[in-house]
Design an enzyme around this catalytic site. Structure first.
Site, PDB file in Angstrom:
ATOM      1  N   TYR A  91       0.944  -1.109  -0.011  1.00 52.33           N
ATOM      2  CA  TYR A  91       0.037   0.030  -0.078  1.00 52.33           C
ATOM      3  C   TYR A  91       1.023   1.209   0.013  1.00 52.33           C
ATOM      4  CZ  TYR A  91      -4.416   2.436   0.118  1.00 52.33           C
ATOM      5  OH  TYR A  91      -5.190   3.318  -0.378  1.00 52.33           O
ATOM      6  N   ARG A 144      -8.615  10.744  -8.325  1.00 55.36           N
ATOM      7  CA  ARG A 144      -7.650  11.191  -7.480  1.00 55.36           C
ATOM      8  C   ARG A 144      -6.894   9.914  -6.593  1.00 55.36           C
ATOM      9  NH1 ARG A 144      -8.405  11.745  -1.582  1.00 55.36           N
ATOM     10  NH2 ARG A 144      -7.223   9.771  -2.516  1.00 55.36           N
ATOM     11  N   LYS A 162      -5.928  -2.203  -1.277  1.00 52.89           N
ATOM     12  CA  LYS A 162      -6.878  -1.996  -0.299  1.00 52.89           C
ATOM     13  C   LYS A 162      -7.548  -3.305   0.014  1.00 52.89           C
ATOM     14  CE  LYS A 162      -7.564   2.318   1.300  1.00 52.89           C
ATOM     15  NZ  LYS A 162      -8.058   3.621   1.572  1.00 52.89           N
ATOM     16  N   GLU A 233     -13.650   4.667  -3.425  1.00 49.48           N
ATOM     17  CA  GLU A 233     -12.209   4.902  -3.041  1.00 49.48           C
ATOM     18  C   GLU A 233     -11.571   5.560  -4.302  1.00 49.48           C
ATOM     19  OE1 GLU A 233     -10.591   3.506  -0.652  1.00 49.48           O
ATOM     20  OE2 GLU A 233      -8.645   4.431  -0.971  1.00 49.48           O
ATOM     21  N   ASP A 234     -10.932   7.055  -3.748  1.00 51.04           N
ATOM     22  CA  ASP A 234      -9.970   7.680  -4.655  1.00 51.04           C
ATOM     23  C   ASP A 234     -10.744   8.139  -5.761  1.00 51.04           C
ATOM     24  OD1 ASP A 234      -8.229   7.453  -2.755  1.00 51.04           O
ATOM     25  OD2 ASP A 234      -6.770   6.756  -3.900  1.00 51.04           O
ATOM     26  N   ASP A 256     -13.895   5.558   1.814  1.00 51.83           N
ATOM     27  CA  ASP A 256     -13.120   5.477   2.727  1.00 51.83           C
ATOM     28  C   ASP A 256     -12.161   6.866   3.038  1.00 51.83           C
ATOM     29  OD1 ASP A 256     -11.456   4.050   4.781  1.00 51.83           O
ATOM     30  OD2 ASP A 256      -9.808   4.361   3.313  1.00 51.83           O
ATOM     31  N   ASP A 257     -12.006   7.545   1.672  1.00 58.22           N
ATOM     32  CA  ASP A 257     -11.011   8.735   1.876  1.00 58.22           C
ATOM     33  C   ASP A 257     -11.912   9.916   2.570  1.00 58.22           C
ATOM     34  OD1 ASP A 257      -9.586   7.727  -0.205  1.00 58.22           O
ATOM     35  OD2 ASP A 257     -11.219   7.923  -1.219  1.00 58.22           O
ATOM     36  N   ASN A 396      -0.571  11.622   1.592  1.00 58.67           N
ATOM     37  CA  ASN A 396       0.440  10.724   0.791  1.00 58.67           C
ATOM     38  C   ASN A 396       0.650  10.858  -0.548  1.00 58.67           C
ATOM     39  OD1 ASN A 396       0.032   8.846   3.244  1.00 58.67           O
ATOM     40  ND2 ASN A 396      -2.241   8.559   2.812  1.00 58.67           N
TER      41      ASN A 396
HETATM   42  P1  NAD Z   1      -8.980  16.123  -2.344  1.00 54.62           P
HETATM   43  O1  NAD Z   1      -8.184  16.645  -3.721  1.00 54.62           O
HETATM   44  O2  NAD Z   1     -10.474  15.970  -2.059  1.00 54.62           O
HETATM   45  O3  NAD Z   1      -8.564  17.764  -1.417  1.00 54.62           O
HETATM   46  C1  NAD Z   1      -7.403  18.327  -1.444  1.00 54.62           C
HETATM   47  C2  NAD Z   1      -7.477  19.723  -0.743  1.00 54.62           C
HETATM   48  O4  NAD Z   1      -6.220  20.382  -0.805  1.00 54.62           O
HETATM   49  C3  NAD Z   1      -8.376  20.630  -1.635  1.00 54.62           C
HETATM   50  O5  NAD Z   1      -9.179  21.310  -0.554  1.00 54.62           O
HETATM   51  C4  NAD Z   1      -7.338  21.764  -2.134  1.00 54.62           C
HETATM   52  O6  NAD Z   1      -8.213  23.140  -2.064  1.00 54.62           O
HETATM   53  C5  NAD Z   1      -6.241  21.728  -1.034  1.00 54.62           C
HETATM   54  N1  NAD Z   1      -5.049  22.409  -1.652  1.00 54.62           N
HETATM   55  C6  NAD Z   1      -4.292  22.082  -2.787  1.00 54.62           C
HETATM   56  N2  NAD Z   1      -3.494  22.807  -2.958  1.00 54.62           N
HETATM   57  C7  NAD Z   1      -3.203  23.665  -1.778  1.00 54.62           C
HETATM   58  C8  NAD Z   1      -2.348  24.286  -1.160  1.00 54.62           C
HETATM   59  N3  NAD Z   1      -1.318  24.870  -1.520  1.00 54.62           N
HETATM   60  N4  NAD Z   1      -2.599  24.930   0.327  1.00 54.62           N
HETATM   61  C9  NAD Z   1      -3.503  24.550   0.815  1.00 54.62           C
HETATM   62  N5  NAD Z   1      -4.448  23.724   0.541  1.00 54.62           N
HETATM   63  C10 NAD Z   1      -4.313  23.027  -0.862  1.00 54.62           C
HETATM   64  O7  NAD Z   1      -8.039  15.205  -1.829  1.00 54.62           O
HETATM   65  P2  NAD Z   1      -8.254  14.584  -0.362  1.00 54.62           P
HETATM   66  O8  NAD Z   1      -8.796  13.238  -0.510  1.00 54.62           O
HETATM   67  O9  NAD Z   1      -8.948  15.244   0.692  1.00 54.62           O
HETATM   68  O10 NAD Z   1      -6.672  14.171   0.087  1.00 54.62           O
HETATM   69  C11 NAD Z   1      -5.723  14.916   0.411  1.00 54.62           C
HETATM   70  C12 NAD Z   1      -4.545  14.495   0.856  1.00 54.62           C
HETATM   71  O11 NAD Z   1      -4.734  13.757   2.145  1.00 54.62           O
HETATM   72  C13 NAD Z   1      -4.125  13.323  -0.024  1.00 54.62           C
HETATM   73  O12 NAD Z   1      -2.547  13.462  -0.112  1.00 54.62           O
HETATM   74  C14 NAD Z   1      -4.356  12.086   0.543  1.00 54.62           C
HETATM   75  O13 NAD Z   1      -3.261  11.136   0.418  1.00 54.62           O
HETATM   76  C15 NAD Z   1      -4.246  12.342   2.028  1.00 54.62           C
HETATM   77  N6  NAD Z   1      -5.002  11.618   3.037  1.00 54.62           N
HETATM   78  C16 NAD Z   1      -4.462  10.908   3.802  1.00 54.62           C
HETATM   79  C17 NAD Z   1      -5.117   9.917   4.682  1.00 54.62           C
HETATM   80  C18 NAD Z   1      -4.420   9.380   5.911  1.00 54.62           C
HETATM   81  O14 NAD Z   1      -3.438   9.793   6.171  1.00 54.62           O
HETATM   82  N7  NAD Z   1      -5.156   8.341   6.573  1.00 54.62           N
HETATM   83  C19 NAD Z   1      -6.411   9.535   4.287  1.00 54.62           C
HETATM   84  C20 NAD Z   1      -7.012  10.105   3.299  1.00 54.62           C
HETATM   85  C21 NAD Z   1      -6.457  11.221   2.545  1.00 54.62           C
END
Ligand code: NAD
Length: 539
Positions: A91, A144, A162, A233-234, A256-257, A396
């Site tokens: 993963y 995404r 997953k 997912e994603d 899950d996200d 991530n």
């Molecule tokens: P998403 O595309 O739905 O949201 C991304 C957000 O980041 C948007 O609101 C965007 O406006 C904002 N953004 C982009 N550039 C930016 C900047 N320069 N400054 C501030 N904000 C900015 O994506 P998501 O599903 O919310 O995922 C976001 C991140 O979180 C990914 O890297 C994902 O891997 C990570 N994530 C981690 C976990 C975990 O750690 N368990 C779980 C889910 C997602």
């Protein structure tokens, strides 16, 4: 029961060199295997030494995928017995690299592809899936992938990974797992220009056409595999929120996200509060990133405060967001629907640093996919405001994390309580060793899925995710906390998942969210269901 070379080519039944003498006679395997019979432990040793000799993680990933295709039992034995070492390979972060390279490393198809060109015959093609009793589908449209963006059909690596975690972490039987890629095109130019890209050569379909395919898929999946649990997912966030809202009360489905991330992050915050000694109601959380993950976490935080009698409006005021346009405020001209509940009255602020200095949060959670955004100044400002600042860089894969573990500990003079989305090694600072927690969704979704599957849940509720968050936080022990670790080690993941599954199943039975009668012993039912990677005996 087939015999001979056929059984050696069936990954579910293959035991390789572990077939006993009697089995070799019974199954007509004489001559088809080297003479010496090996134990599963010998085989595990061989696999481990092969994996460890590989020069890169992507090579390790490919080796493991090939093993899964050849001998599923041995694959799960190795993954489960060495989960901390193997999870970052099957993963995040390695799976991200695998998705980026998907068309170049492609060897054998795994999972199920439904493309926009299959509209009108989705139910018919679902019958091609070889396992008739699928109980869980993880489905993506590849828009995404992690924090990496649009990977098109290459996103298939994520549902596959997953579901391997479902089996490894909570014992969902491999044949009950179905990875699905909804191929609706890609807007990733480099994929479209790559002759080896193996998804549809077209831009993403939007609007009615897209919605009709999703509707057809979800309906057909429920018809072909009645009661199947569906994990979204994603998906890109324009689709993720609305698809969840549309289907969550119709079929057993979750995202899950949004929901899993919400639960794992709030469990981490609750764990951190066991170190700081403060209360959840006293937290002010500043999120960097207002997408699926950030909003999902805020929603679980609001639900957790609701349990303590705090109205949702008031709880939301303790959550602030900085996104790509700066601080999310109500005067902003236009914003996506999911952001509106968290757009508060405040003058606009351009930077995260300004927001930290002005709002004085107790925690900053990074979910922006933007590396390097938790700067030295931001961490220092958090440390000035808080004795023990909570700093979670959750984006991530590792390359996208808002800061590294080392940066968080050194810039805060060892006071940060840090967790990340992808794993970081322990950090030595000032004669102390800090063990960063990994806010890995794998702490939550396998247990929730197991509880839902065992109890035949008809829907998946936010309350179940909140219950999972509490279970997880309670399973962190004092010695974990002493080392700054807000999650239990992944080596305890099976028992963590079983406990979460119990809490979810109990809730399903108590709330009548099933047509199944509650068994006398839910735990026994869960243990009995859980897959273990043990070879069958033939003879
Ligand atoms: P998403 O595309 O739905 O949201 C991304 C957000 O980041 C948007 O609101 C965007 O406006 C904002 N953004 C982009 N550039 C930016 C900047 N320069 N400054 C501030 N904000 C900015 O994506 P998501 O599903 O919310 O995922 C976001 C991140 O979180 C990914 O890297 C994902 O891997 C990570 N994530 C981690 C976990 C975990 O750690 N368990 C779980 C889910 C997602």
């Amino acid at each position: 029961m087939y015999r001979g070379v056929k059984i050696l080519h069936d990954p579910v039944r293959n035991k390789g060199t572990a077939y006993t003498e009697a089995e070799r006679d019974y199954l007509s395997l004489r001559g088809l295997l080297p003479p010496r019979v090996h134990t599963p432990s010998d085989q595990e040793l061989r696999v481990l030494s092969n994996i460890r000799e590989k020069p890169t993680d992507l090579e390790r990933y490919l080796y493991l995928v090939a093993l899964q295709d050849r001998n599923e039992t041995l694959f799960y034995r190795v993954v489960m017995n060495h989960i901390e070492e193997m999870m970052p390979i099957i993963y995040t972060p390695t799976v991200g690299k695998a998705c980026q390279e998907f068309q170049h490393i492609f060897r054998q198809s795994r999972g199920f592809y439904v493309s926009i060109e299959d509209k009108g015959r989705v139910k018919e093609i679902l019958q091609n899936w070889p396992h008739k009793n699928a109980k869980i589908i993880v489905v993506t449209d590849g828009e995404r992938i992690l924090g990496l963006g649009d990977m098109g059909a290459g996103g298939m690596g994520i549902p596959i990974g997953k579901l391997a975690l479902y089996t490894a972490c909570s014992g969902i039987h491999p044949t009950h797992c179905m990875p699905v890629m909804l191929d609706v095109g890609t807007n990733n130019e480099s994929l479209l220009n790559d002759p080896l890209y193996n998804g549809l050569e077209r831009r993403r379909v939007r609007g009615d056409d897209y919605d009709e395919l999703v509707e057809e898929f979800i309906t057909a999946a429920q018809e072909v595999f009645p009661g199947v649990l569906i994990q979204l997912e994603d998906f890109g966030n324009t689709n993720a929120f609305r698809l969840l809202a549309q289907y969550r009360n119709q079929v057993p489905l979750f995202n899950d996200d949004i929901q899993g991330t919400g639960a794992v992050a709030i469990a981490g915050v609750i764990g951190a509060l066991r170190i700081t000694g403060s209360e959840l109601v006293d937290q002010k959380i500043l999120f960097l990133g207002a997408g699926e993950a950030g909003i999902g976490i805020a929603d679980v935080f609001v639900a957790a405060l609701a349990e303590q009698g705090i109205p949702a409006d008031e709880a939301r005021k303790r959550c602030w967001f900085v996104d790509s346009q700066g601080l999310l405020v109500s005067s902003r001209e236009s914003m996506a629907e999911h952001k509106k509940p968290y757009a508060h009255e405040h003058p606009p602020l351009a930077s995260l640093l300004d927001a930290v200095k002005t709002l004085k949060p107790t925690a900053i959670l990074g979910l922006s996919g933007q590396p390097g955004t938790f700067t030295r100044e931001v961490v220092a400002a958090m440390t000035e405001i808080n004795e023990r600042p909570i700093i979670f860089a959750l984006s991530n894969p590792t390359s996208q994390a808002e800061c590294t573990a080392k940066q968080a500990y050194t810039w805060s003079d060892g006071r940060a309580i840090f967790a990340s989305g992808s794993p970081f090694d322990p950090v030595k600072y000032n004669n102390q060793t800090f063990v960063p927690g990994q806010g890995n969704n794998a702490y939550i979704f396998p247990g929730v899925g197991l509880g839902a599957i065992v109890s035949h849940a008809s829907v998946i509720t936010d309350e179940m995710f909140l219950a999972a968050a509490h279970s997880l936080a309670n399973l962190v022990n004092e010695s974990d906390l002493e080392r700054g670790r807000v999650y239990p080690p992944l080596s305890r993941i099976r028992s963590v998942s079983a406990k979460i599954a119990y809490d979810v199943a109990k809730m399903v039975y108590d709330q009548g969210l099933t047509d199944k009668v509650e068994p006398d012993d839910i735990n026994a039912e869960i243990q009995e269901y859980m897959y273990r990677p043990v070879y069958p005996h033939y003879a």
